[in-house]
Scaffold this active site. Structure first.
Site, PDB file in Angstrom:
ATOM      1  N   HIS A  24      55.316  33.981 -55.289  1.00 22.01           N
ATOM      2  CA  HIS A  24      53.966  33.438 -55.414  1.00 22.01           C
ATOM      3  C   HIS A  24      53.612  32.658 -54.147  1.00 22.01           C
ATOM      4  CE1 HIS A  24      54.401  33.458 -59.987  1.00 22.01           C
ATOM      5  NE2 HIS A  24      55.669  33.370 -59.617  1.00 22.01           N
ATOM      6  N   TYR A  25      52.322  32.408 -53.930  1.00 27.95           N
ATOM      7  CA  TYR A  25      51.952  31.293 -53.073  1.00 27.95           C
ATOM      8  C   TYR A  25      51.384  30.184 -53.954  1.00 27.95           C
ATOM      9  CZ  TYR A  25      47.085  33.250 -52.873  1.00 27.95           C
ATOM     10  OH  TYR A  25      45.839  33.756 -53.146  1.00 27.95           O
ATOM     11  N   THR A  26      51.396  28.944 -53.432  1.00 28.84           N
ATOM     12  CA  THR A  26      50.957  27.812 -54.241  1.00 28.84           C
ATOM     13  C   THR A  26      49.444  27.788 -54.423  1.00 28.84           C
ATOM     14  OG1 THR A  26      51.017  26.457 -52.242  1.00 28.84           O
ATOM     15  CG2 THR A  26      52.942  26.366 -53.706  1.00 28.84           C
ATOM     16  N   GLU A  89      57.768  29.716 -55.540  1.00 29.22           N
ATOM     17  CA  GLU A  89      56.459  29.354 -55.003  1.00 29.22           C
ATOM     18  C   GLU A  89      56.600  29.065 -53.517  1.00 29.22           C
ATOM     19  OE1 GLU A  89      53.424  29.127 -56.258  1.00 29.22           O
ATOM     20  OE2 GLU A  89      53.720  29.253 -58.446  1.00 29.22           O
ATOM     21  N   HIS A 136      53.358  38.258 -57.538  1.00 26.33           N
ATOM     22  CA  HIS A 136      52.602  37.844 -58.721  1.00 26.33           C
ATOM     23  C   HIS A 136      51.440  38.801 -58.954  1.00 26.33           C
ATOM     24  CE1 HIS A 136      50.852  34.135 -61.062  1.00 26.33           C
ATOM     25  NE2 HIS A 136      51.340  35.059 -61.861  1.00 26.33           N
ATOM     26  N   ASP A 146      48.320  36.606 -55.310  1.00 25.36           N
ATOM     27  CA  ASP A 146      49.391  36.039 -54.481  1.00 25.36           C
ATOM     28  C   ASP A 146      50.674  36.873 -54.536  1.00 25.36           C
ATOM     29  OD1 ASP A 146      49.300  34.962 -57.237  1.00 25.36           O
ATOM     30  OD2 ASP A 146      51.040  33.758 -56.678  1.00 25.36           O
TER      31      ASP A 146
END
Length: 264
Positions: A24-26, A89, A136, A146
């Protein structure tokens, strides 16, 4: 692997063994804001690890516990992906917090170097097939983007993380498939995407759901062609990834129809 500890209360017990890795990215203004949110019991979100821009790694949830990162999602016929996966993340604003010029913020080299080392450690500890290292956006294509089309998947693949499909021969010319198209080519595309892992009904109609899945596929595999339409290059890449998945996992499982075929 050295990791800071920031225990999150947002976890529970697993119901399945670990066999997936989800990246994921945040999507927030800062890593501090993301960390605070994942440690807030009211937020009910978490991940096992967070990788900062400078390469620091923070562990929030033990790997034997079920972190809450995947949400409503599916892959290769499986649900409750939180119970099956390690979630990482990566601190990056992504589509939610772009740069002032509207472009997506880059992933610093030291961050990706640390991420690769972390992923290699996870893969050494758990039996995770290459085709179950996912974005994700792969597992929730109708609602997530993401870690984004700017994420360096090829660099991870070169380090042995995830699939690394080999491009086959050029395909015969074909019209671009897009919303509203019907027929055997659409059905073959849907079957192949479903066999790769995406949740998609093989209806034979290029509907809104198909467009979103194709867009998710392009975000991962053809980031310069983020159209949602299946042009010749997209169909060729679907074929290549499908071939890599079947070579890695054997024949398609019962989650995919036995009539699944490579898109032509």
């Amino acid at each position: 692997m050295d990791a800071d500890q920031a225990p999150s209360p947002n976890f529970n017990d697993r119901k399945h063994p670990v066999d997936m890795l989800v990246l994921h990215y945040t999507g927030m203004e800062s890593g501090d804001a993301a960390l605070a949110r994942m440690c807030d019991p009211a937020a009910e979100v978490s991940a096992h690890y967070m990788v900062w821009e400078d390469g620091r790694i923070t562990q929030l949830v033990a790997e034997d516990k079920r972190a809450w990162h995947a949400g409503v999602s599916s892959w290769q016929g499986d649900d409750d992906l939180n119970s099956r996966s390690i979630g990482i993340e990566i601190v990056n604003g992504g589509h939610d917090v772009p740069l002032p010029d509207g472009t997506l913020p880059p992933y610093p080299d030291q961050q990706i170097t640390a991420l690769i080392a972390l992923c290699q450690g996870v893969l050494a500890r758990h039996a995770i097939p290459a085709d179950r290292v996912v974005a994700h956006s792969d597992i929730a294509p109708t609602r997530k983007t993401d870690p984004g089309e700017h994420f360096p998947w090829a660099r991870l693949a070169a380090a042995g993380i995830g699939l690394s499909p080999v491009s086959g021969d050029a395909m015969a010319a074909t019209d671009e498939l897009s919303t509203g198209h019907t027929g055997a080519q659409v059905s073959a595309l849907q079957h192949a995407l479903k066999a790769i892992g995406y949740r998609l009904e093989a209806s034979g109609t290029y509907d809104a759901a198909t467009r979103l899945v194709v867009c998710a596929f392009q975000r991962r595999w053809l980031p310069d062609r983020l159209t949602g339409n299946a042009d010749r290059n997209t169909l060729a890449r679907v074929r290549d990834v499908y071939a890599a998945v079947t070579a890695s996992s054997g024949p398609p499982s019962s989650a995919s129809s036995s009539s699944a075929s490579r898109p032509s």
